[in-house]
Design an enzyme around this catalytic site. Structure first.
Site, PDB file in Angstrom:
ATOM      1  N   ARG A   1       0.895  -1.169   0.000  1.00  0.00           N
ATOM      2  CA  ARG A   1       0.000   0.000   0.000  1.00  0.00           C
ATOM      3  C   ARG A   1       0.923   1.204   0.000  1.00  0.00           C
ATOM      4  NH1 ARG A   1      -2.356   4.155  -0.020  1.00  0.00           N
ATOM      5  NH2 ARG A   1      -4.442   4.602   0.745  1.00  0.00           N
TER       6      ARG A   1
ATOM      7  N   GLU B   1     -11.063   5.774  -5.270  1.00  0.00           N
ATOM      8  CA  GLU B   1     -11.390   4.344  -5.305  1.00  0.00           C
ATOM      9  C   GLU B   1     -11.889   3.908  -6.683  1.00  0.00           C
ATOM     10  OE1 GLU B   1     -10.626   2.440  -2.811  1.00  0.00           O
ATOM     11  OE2 GLU B   1     -10.141   4.115  -1.485  1.00  0.00           O
TER      12      GLU B   1
ATOM     13  N   ARG C   1      -1.097  -5.357   4.553  1.00  0.00           N
ATOM     14  CA  ARG C   1      -0.324  -4.813   3.431  1.00  0.00           C
ATOM     15  C   ARG C   1       0.879  -4.054   3.981  1.00  0.00           C
ATOM     16  NH1 ARG C   1      -5.094  -1.454   0.635  1.00  0.00           N
ATOM     17  NH2 ARG C   1      -5.065  -0.684   2.781  1.00  0.00           N
TER      18      ARG C   1
END
Length: 185
Positions: free
Chosen positions: A63, A71, A131
């Site tokens: 990330r 998004e 992540r």
């Protein structure tokens, strides 16, 4: 003859590294070398701010630290994208569009490329989803900051070393109305 005298100092500055295309106030090579990092290949782009990197046969889900692109798989929240203190980007279709542009930019720029994954000394190494939180460097350029500079992302405010640099880059992108910041309500 005057052109040579003007051009020579400029060429000297470029070749000595005093002028570069980088938009930050730190030396990328020194930054990479002074931080925990790994070298690998981007194997998959999930969206504009999430990629997978293979390093010595290990898949790292990364990330991108300090950035948030609109998004593509969930609903965008308009209160996250403010052009200034009073003006949010209120059109979710516009944000969806820029989410896809950011994903395409990340894919076109990083997929199948060799990169450095650099971990921040202030930030957690992983998020709540497992992540890894990191900067991606491609050819000694901080890709995370490039997303902000080119108007594909906002700064995701958390505690990380380059936060002030990222906020300055975002301020410039907004004032110059670059990328998604070129929105009119």
């Amino acid at each position: 003859m005057k052109k040579i005298f003007i051009l020579a100092p400029i060429l000297f500055l470029i070749f000595s590294g005093c002028i570069s295309g980088d938009n930050h106030n730190y030396d990328s090579k020194d930054f990479i070398d002074s931080h925990e990092h790994l070298f690998g290949t981007v194997t998959r782009v999930v969206d504009g701010d999430t990629v997978h990197v293979d390093s010595n046969g290990v898949d790292y889900n990364i990330r991108l630290l300090g950035v948030d692109t609109p998004e593509t798989y969930q609903k965008n929240i308009v209160s996250e994208y403010y052009i200034n203190y009073e003006t949010p980007i209120s059109d979710t279709k516009y944000l969806d569009y820029w989410g896809h542009l950011a994903t395409n930019y990340t894919r076109d720029t990083l997929e199948n490329k060799s990169v450095y994954v650099v971990f921040d000394k202030k930030s957690d190494k992983q998020d709540k989803y497992g992540r890894y939180l990191a900067y991606i460097y491609l050819k000694n350029e901080n890709f995370n900051e490039n997303l902000i500079e080119y108007g594909f992302a906002r700064v995701y405010t958390s505690d990380f070393e380059l936060k002030n640099e990222f906020l300055e880059t975002e301020k410039t992108a907004k004032s110059d109305r670059i990328g998604l910041w070129n929105y009119n309500n």
